[in-house]
Design an enzyme around this catalytic site. Structure first.
Site, PDB file in Angstrom:
ATOM      1  N   HIS A 198     -14.879   6.095  30.751  1.00 60.11           N
ATOM      2  CA  HIS A 198     -13.895   5.386  31.799  1.00 60.11           C
ATOM      3  C   HIS A 198     -12.885   6.070  32.261  1.00 60.11           C
ATOM      4  O   HIS A 198     -12.191   6.583  31.588  1.00 60.11           O
ATOM      5  CB  HIS A 198     -13.725   4.081  31.222  1.00 60.11           C
ATOM      6  N   CYS A 236     -15.123   4.115  38.015  1.00 61.88           N
ATOM      7  CA  CYS A 236     -14.560   2.931  38.329  1.00 61.88           C
ATOM      8  C   CYS A 236     -13.933   3.394  39.387  1.00 61.88           C
ATOM      9  O   CYS A 236     -12.863   4.085  39.418  1.00 61.88           O
ATOM     10  CB  CYS A 236     -13.692   2.693  36.907  1.00 61.88           C
ATOM     11  N   HIS A 263     -18.237   0.848  38.147  1.00 62.23           N
ATOM     12  CA  HIS A 263     -17.552  -0.298  38.006  1.00 62.23           C
ATOM     13  C   HIS A 263     -16.965  -0.198  39.684  1.00 62.23           C
ATOM     14  O   HIS A 263     -16.401   0.594  39.963  1.00 62.23           O
ATOM     15  CB  HIS A 263     -16.271  -0.169  37.144  1.00 62.23           C
ATOM     16  N   ASP A 308     -16.246  -5.050  39.386  1.00 61.47           N
ATOM     17  CA  ASP A 308     -15.042  -5.093  38.420  1.00 61.47           C
ATOM     18  C   ASP A 308     -14.113  -6.245  38.854  1.00 61.47           C
ATOM     19  O   ASP A 308     -14.486  -7.114  39.530  1.00 61.47           O
ATOM     20  CB  ASP A 308     -14.603  -3.880  38.604  1.00 61.47           C
ATOM     21  N   HIS A 309     -12.842  -5.928  38.248  1.00 63.27           N
ATOM     22  CA  HIS A 309     -11.857  -7.296  38.452  1.00 63.27           C
ATOM     23  C   HIS A 309     -12.176  -7.855  39.528  1.00 63.27           C
ATOM     24  O   HIS A 309     -12.114  -7.418  40.843  1.00 63.27           O
ATOM     25  CB  HIS A 309     -10.522  -6.724  38.382  1.00 63.27           C
ATOM     26  N   TYR A 322     -11.242 -11.214  35.153  1.00 66.87           N
ATOM     27  CA  TYR A 322     -12.391 -11.440  34.538  1.00 66.87           C
ATOM     28  C   TYR A 322     -12.899 -12.857  34.711  1.00 66.87           C
ATOM     29  O   TYR A 322     -13.398 -13.679  33.980  1.00 66.87           O
ATOM     30  CB  TYR A 322     -12.393 -10.941  33.200  1.00 66.87           C
TER      31      TYR A 322
END
Ligand code: DNO
Length: 345
Positions: A198, A236, A263, A308-309, A322
């Protein structure tokens, strides 16, 4: 592309019953949370996640993360043994059907934000980062708290750790990551597991600590350190995209075949070293999500994807980034982008 969703296990407010109802969802991304970094994961704990997922019609092929012990990043006296433990976890996960492991090599701090509840004009909130605020933070000060991903250090442990990193510069970290990869990648290959590092989030040094998984040149250097397909990336977008110098579609296309996990999320860059997270669609932020997905597909990407987020919307509360709702919206948006790009290619 296989669409997945991060699930933090039985204590997660988001349930497997909910995740399975998101269109296009094939599996979960999870980890064993009941042991400290540097310990062996029990086969029972691994199988419990797999069984929980499978009994909800979901696969468990991706782990995020098997954390790398700080002793390894520092390559201290116990590093060899701890890397052997890491390898054992890779073997066990491979046996249980996991074929992709996400991890990071950020010293001490994982992702970092200066505001975990940044109010957006539409009444939702999201995670935000401001370098000016960071500069005023003393990680050893009494009012410092870690942003949601780790509460396990005591102040004195943190102090000792930061002191040990005192002399380690970027080249030192490169040397140590090389040592780690040379042991782990051959084991991953045998176990049928692809390792997916990551990027550092944000992709620059914080609190004076070295960070190296930050930009195109460094990703290339990383991949060449052990030039095997098992030594791959988690792409990401929100992490790499915080630096305007990173041309994400170009990087996605270039590295597509070594990207095992994507991500995908959007951020709005509002100044130098200043950004906040937004909803996934291109028009909501600074990143061209369509161009990124197109580049991934055209470059030959065939890995796992997760939204992702997300923001906190519709009054939801919970673990920053999340929640269920905005990530679920993100998943269907991303699914649509992939479908559109794939059908017109
Ligand atoms: C944040 C996550 C990171 C990520 C690790 C991977 O939400 O993307 O915490 O899981 O850096 O090791």
């Amino acid at each position: 592309m296989k669409m997945t969703f991060r699930w933090y296990g039985g204590n997660d407010r988001v349930t497997l019953d909910q995740i399975r109802q998101i269109p296009g969802m094939t599996g979960i991304v999870s980890a064993v949370y009941d042991v400290a970094p540097g310990e062996v994961w029990s086969n029972g704990s691994i199988l419990a996640i797999k069984n929980a997922a499978n009994s909800h019609g979901l696969a468990f092929n991706v782990v995020e993360s098997v954390p790398v012990h700080e002793e390894i990043k520092l390559w201290g006296p116990d590093a060899e043994r701890l890397t052997d433990v890491y390898c054992e976890n890779v073997r066990r996960l491979g046996k249980a059907g996991v074929d992709c492991i996400c991890y990071n090599f950020m010293p001490v701090f994982d992702w970092f934000r200066t505001n975990l509840k940044n109010e957006l004009p539409d009444g939702s909130n999201s995670l935000a980062y401001d370098e000016q605020v960071l500069r005023g933070i003393d990680p050893l000060g009494s009012d410092f708290s870690l942003p949601g991903w780790d509460e396990s250090y005591t102040k004195s442990e943190l102090k000792k750790l930061l002191e040990r990193y005192g002399d380690l510069n970027e080249e030192g970290l490169w040397r140590n990551i090389g040592r780690f990869l040379k042991k782990v990648i051959p084991v991953a290959k045998k176990a049928g597991v692809k390792m997916a590092i990551h990027p550092d989030d944000p992709p620059w040094s914080i609190f004076g600590l070295p960070r190296i998984i930050t930009n195109e040149d460094n990703l290339e250097r990383f991949l060449k350190t052990v030039d095997e397909p098992e030594n791959g990336l988690t792409f990401c977008t929100g992490s790499l995209g915080a630096s305007p110098e990173n041309d994400l579609p170009r990087m996605a296309r270039k590295f597509a075949k070594r990207i095992h996990f994507a991500h995908l999320r959007n951020i709005a860059i509002t100044g130098e070293g200043e950004f906040h997270e937004v909803a996934h669609p291109t028009e909501c932020g600074s990143l061209d999500m369509y161009a990124i997905v197109k580049a991934l597909v055209e470059g030959g990407f065939d890995g796992y994807v997760r939204p992702d987020h997300g923001r906190m919307i519709w009054g939801e509360t919970g673990k920053g980034g999340y929640g269920l709702y905005d990530r679920a919206l993100g998943a269907t948006y991303l699914y649509g982008l992939f479908e559109g790009v794939q059908k017109t290619n």
